[in-house]
Structures are given as C-alpha cells and as structure tokens.
Design a protein around this motif. Structure first.
Motif, PDB file in Angstrom:
ATOM      1  N   ARG A  19       0.835  -1.209   0.000  1.00 59.06           N
ATOM      2  CA  ARG A  19       0.000   0.000   0.000  1.00 59.06           C
ATOM      3  C   ARG A  19       0.864   1.251   0.000  1.00 59.06           C
ATOM      4  O   ARG A  19       0.493   2.272  -0.599  1.00 59.06           O
ATOM      5  CB  ARG A  19      -0.935   0.001   1.224  1.00 59.06           C
ATOM      6  CG  ARG A  19      -1.937  -1.137   1.211  1.00 59.06           C
ATOM      7  CD  ARG A  19      -3.093  -0.898   2.179  1.00 59.06           C
ATOM      8  NE  ARG A  19      -2.694  -0.629   3.540  1.00 59.06           N
ATOM      9  CZ  ARG A  19      -2.484  -1.557   4.460  1.00 59.06           C
ATOM     10  NH1 ARG A  19      -2.613  -2.845   4.158  1.00 59.06           N
ATOM     11  NH2 ARG A  19      -2.128  -1.227   5.696  1.00 59.06           N
ATOM     12  N   SER A  25       2.756   1.166  -3.744  1.00 60.60           N
ATOM     13  CA  SER A  25       1.926   1.234  -4.949  1.00 60.60           C
ATOM     14  C   SER A  25       0.570   1.878  -4.663  1.00 60.60           C
ATOM     15  O   SER A  25      -0.488   1.231  -4.849  1.00 60.60           O
ATOM     16  CB  SER A  25       1.733  -0.181  -5.524  1.00 60.60           C
ATOM     17  OG  SER A  25       2.972  -0.761  -5.834  1.00 60.60           O
ATOM     18  N   PRO A  26       0.575   3.144  -4.228  1.00 64.01           N
ATOM     19  CA  PRO A  26      -0.702   3.788  -3.908  1.00 64.01           C
ATOM     20  C   PRO A  26      -1.631   3.908  -5.110  1.00 64.01           C
ATOM     21  O   PRO A  26      -2.851   3.949  -4.949  1.00 64.01           O
ATOM     22  CB  PRO A  26      -0.277   5.172  -3.391  1.00 64.01           C
ATOM     23  CG  PRO A  26       1.075   5.406  -3.987  1.00 64.01           C
ATOM     24  CD  PRO A  26       1.722   4.061  -4.043  1.00 64.01           C
ATOM     25  N   GLU A  27      -1.049   3.937  -6.325  1.00 63.03           N
ATOM     26  CA  GLU A  27      -1.891   4.065  -7.511  1.00 63.03           C
ATOM     27  C   GLU A  27      -2.756   2.810  -7.715  1.00 63.03           C
ATOM     28  O   GLU A  27      -3.926   2.914  -8.120  1.00 63.03           O
ATOM     29  CB  GLU A  27      -1.037   4.329  -8.754  1.00 63.03           C
ATOM     30  CG  GLU A  27      -0.122   3.219  -9.210  1.00 63.03           C
ATOM     31  CD  GLU A  27       1.116   3.007  -8.352  1.00 63.03           C
ATOM     32  OE1 GLU A  27       1.794   1.980  -8.560  1.00 63.03           O
ATOM     33  OE2 GLU A  27       1.413   3.867  -7.495  1.00 63.03           O
ATOM     34  N   THR A  28      -2.192   1.640  -7.425  1.00 63.74           N
ATOM     35  CA  THR A  28      -2.976   0.408  -7.545  1.00 63.74           C
ATOM     36  C   THR A  28      -4.077   0.367  -6.500  1.00 63.74           C
ATOM     37  O   THR A  28      -5.226   0.008  -6.794  1.00 63.74           O
ATOM     38  CB  THR A  28      -2.070  -0.829  -7.387  1.00 63.74           C
ATOM     39  OG1 THR A  28      -1.079  -0.817  -8.422  1.00 63.74           O
ATOM     40  CG2 THR A  28      -2.872  -2.116  -7.485  1.00 63.74           C
ATOM     41  N   SER A  86      -9.722   0.857  -5.074  1.00 65.91           N
ATOM     42  CA  SER A  86     -10.715   1.531  -4.236  1.00 65.91           C
ATOM     43  C   SER A  86     -11.824   2.110  -5.108  1.00 65.91           C
ATOM     44  O   SER A  86     -13.011   2.052  -4.750  1.00 65.91           O
ATOM     45  CB  SER A  86     -10.061   2.652  -3.424  1.00 65.91           C
ATOM     46  OG  SER A  86      -9.127   2.145  -2.507  1.00 65.91           O
ATOM     47  N   HIS A  87     -11.431   2.644  -6.251  1.00 65.19           N
ATOM     48  CA  HIS A  87     -12.408   3.203  -7.184  1.00 65.19           C
ATOM     49  C   HIS A  87     -13.318   2.105  -7.739  1.00 65.19           C
ATOM     50  O   HIS A  87     -14.539   2.293  -7.873  1.00 65.19           O
ATOM     51  CB  HIS A  87     -11.680   3.915  -8.322  1.00 65.19           C
ATOM     52  CG  HIS A  87     -12.578   4.544  -9.339  1.00 65.19           C
ATOM     53  ND1 HIS A  87     -13.285   5.702  -9.097  1.00 65.19           N
ATOM     54  CD2 HIS A  87     -12.906   4.156 -10.603  1.00 65.19           C
ATOM     55  CE1 HIS A  87     -13.999   6.014 -10.158  1.00 65.19           C
ATOM     56  NE2 HIS A  87     -13.795   5.089 -11.083  1.00 65.19           N
ATOM     57  N   SER A 135      -5.471   2.921  -5.062  1.00 65.00           N
ATOM     58  CA  SER A 135      -6.467   3.921  -5.431  1.00 65.00           C
ATOM     59  C   SER A 135      -7.380   3.395  -6.536  1.00 65.00           C
ATOM     60  O   SER A 135      -8.602   3.579  -6.491  1.00 65.00           O
ATOM     61  CB  SER A 135      -5.772   5.202  -5.897  1.00 65.00           C
ATOM     62  OG  SER A 135      -6.708   6.153  -6.347  1.00 65.00           O
ATOM     63  N   ALA A 136      -6.796   2.733  -7.522  1.00 63.00           N
ATOM     64  CA  ALA A 136      -7.592   2.195  -8.629  1.00 63.00           C
ATOM     65  C   ALA A 136      -8.578   1.148  -8.138  1.00 63.00           C
ATOM     66  O   ALA A 136      -9.757   1.130  -8.546  1.00 63.00           O
ATOM     67  CB  ALA A 136      -6.673   1.597  -9.689  1.00 63.00           C
TER      68      ALA A 136
END
Length: 262
Positions: free
Chosen positions: A142, A145-148, A153-154, A150-151
């Motif tokens: 986490r 790779s916050p972008e993964t 979570s979306h 975040s994706a």
C-alpha cells in the motif's frame, strides 16, 4: 487472444470487477483465449434485488459459456470467484478442463459477513472500502503502490449495494468444505502467504479436500496476490494451465520455478 485457442475464464473477487485480472490477461492472451466477466451486481453487470446463492452465481457462468458457444474452459477464480468455481465444478464438471482456486475458502465465519452486511445496509459501501484495501494488500504494498490501491478503491466504490449484498449473502451461506471432496478435476490452489481474509490455512483445507489439488503459496502477498505479486502469481497460473492443456505447444512453454506448499 485468438478465438481458436483454449479458453481461460477469469472470475474476480467480491467488491471488485474483471479489471483486477489485467496483469494476467496481458500474459495469458499470448497463448490462450481469455474471458474475464463481471459477476452480477459488480462492474458493468446488473444484478437483481435480493440474496444470491453460489449455485445461482455458478449458473451465471454456465449461461455465459453457453451463450459464447464454448464447450469446456479452464476456470480461474479468486476469492468469491474461487467459491463460484468450486460450486460450478460440483454442478458441471464436464464443462471444465481444470480449476484454479486463488485466495479463496470453502467456509468462512458467518459473523464476519453478518457485520459487513449490516454496515452495507445501514451506511452504504463507503465505510467498507478502507478496511477492504487493508485485507487485499500488505502494508508495504500500500505504501509502494498507492496508484494500484487507489484504482481498486475506485472499482470497489463502483460496486452496487445490491450486488455487494447479494454476493455477501451467498458467501455467508457457503457450506463447501465437505462437498468439494467430490471434485475430480486437475486443481491448483494459490494463496498469498499474508492473506488475512482467506489465509493459507483455508487454502490448505481446500487442497487437502480435493485429491487432485496441489498448493502454491505466494510470498509477500495478501488477498489480491495476483496484483501484489503479478509475476509469481502468473507463473503459477501458467505452469498449471500449460500442464493441463492438450498440445505440444503448451507442454513446451517454460515457466519460472515456483515455491509450492505442503
């Protein structure tokens, strides 16, 4: 992939959609025809009101492959997808070449799902997203790779309350631990070593119950092991699929060495 290739059908986790399989699709499509679908009430699939059962969700799979005019598929399911896969294997084993069960369980404490269902009914899905991400990914991932995160979570936020609740009820009612002893198909069980949701003990229970099954443990991965360790996870998939697909081309494909469980 090419429509003449053997078919791999991918079934995703609860509170998710088919996009979670992107790393695997990119690799699998070179040698297989890949079909990734959204479970009812998730992603772009609508879902009826009311409680669902695993038998209904497995029948959705049967109707899908009938509609696509497919005879047999390799079934790959993660979490809820694995539960659907086990149920489908009991219902229609003649439609399967093999079974890959990933970060899943044959039984879970009802209380876990009772609490989540109560939250979803009273407060919606928003309060469930952050704790879900903590189960899906290790703390280190986490951070890295916050972008993964975040994706995903979306994606979770896009799930319908109806779909979440219907599938949660199916999981809460699951009683597969003894039934899966009847499965007689080539089977591999894959699990993240740090999966808190469906831990290694749950994976071991499945691999012990299905006589033909083996177990692969993916280090440094939690529940969505396919996203946290895509190379190791995909290698475990490919090795198994290639071994259980007819044709010299598949027997000759090379995959990295894997750490297998007991």
């Amino acid at each position: 992939g090419h429509p003449s290739r053997p078919v791999v059908l991918l079934s995703h986790s609860h509170f998710c959609d088919h996009s979670m399989w992107s790393p695997q699709i990119d690799v699998l499509k070179e040698h297989y025809r890949v079909i990734a679908y959204d479970t009812r009430g998730h992603g772009s699939s609508q879902g009826p009101e009311g409680d669902y059962t695993l038998e209904e969700l497995a029948d959705d799979v049967r109707q899908l492959i009938d509609w696509l005019d497919l005879d047999k598929v390799h079934f790959v399911g993660l979490s809820l997808g694995g539960m659907i896969g086990m149920t489908f294997a009991l219902q229609a084993p003649e439609r399967l070449h093999s079974l890959l069960l990933c970060d899943t369980a044959a039984e879970m404490p009802e209380s876990v799902w009772t609490d989540r269902i109560a939250t979803a009914r009273s407060k919606g899905l928003s309060p469930l997203i952050e704790p879900t991400m903590k189960r899906w990914f290790t703390e280190g991932f986490r951070i890295r790779s916050p972008e993964t995160v975040s994706a995903m979570s979306h994606v979770a936020a896009g799930t319908t309350v109806t779909g979440y609740l219907g599938c949660a009820e199916a999981i809460r009612a699951m009683r597969l631990a003894e039934k899966i002893r009847e499965i007689d198909l080539p089977t591999r069980v894959i699990v993240g070593a740090e999966d808190p949701a469906t831990p290694v003990s749950a994976a071991t229970q499945i691999s012990d119950a299905i006589e033909s099954a083996d177990l692969v443990v993916i280090d440094d991965a939690a529940h969505l092991a396919n996203l946290e360790q895509p190379e190791k996870f995909t290698a475990a998939m490919l090795e198994f699929l290639n071994e259980n697909t007819v044709g010299d081309e598949y027997k000759g494909l090379r995959t990295p060495a894997l750490q297998k469980g007991p």
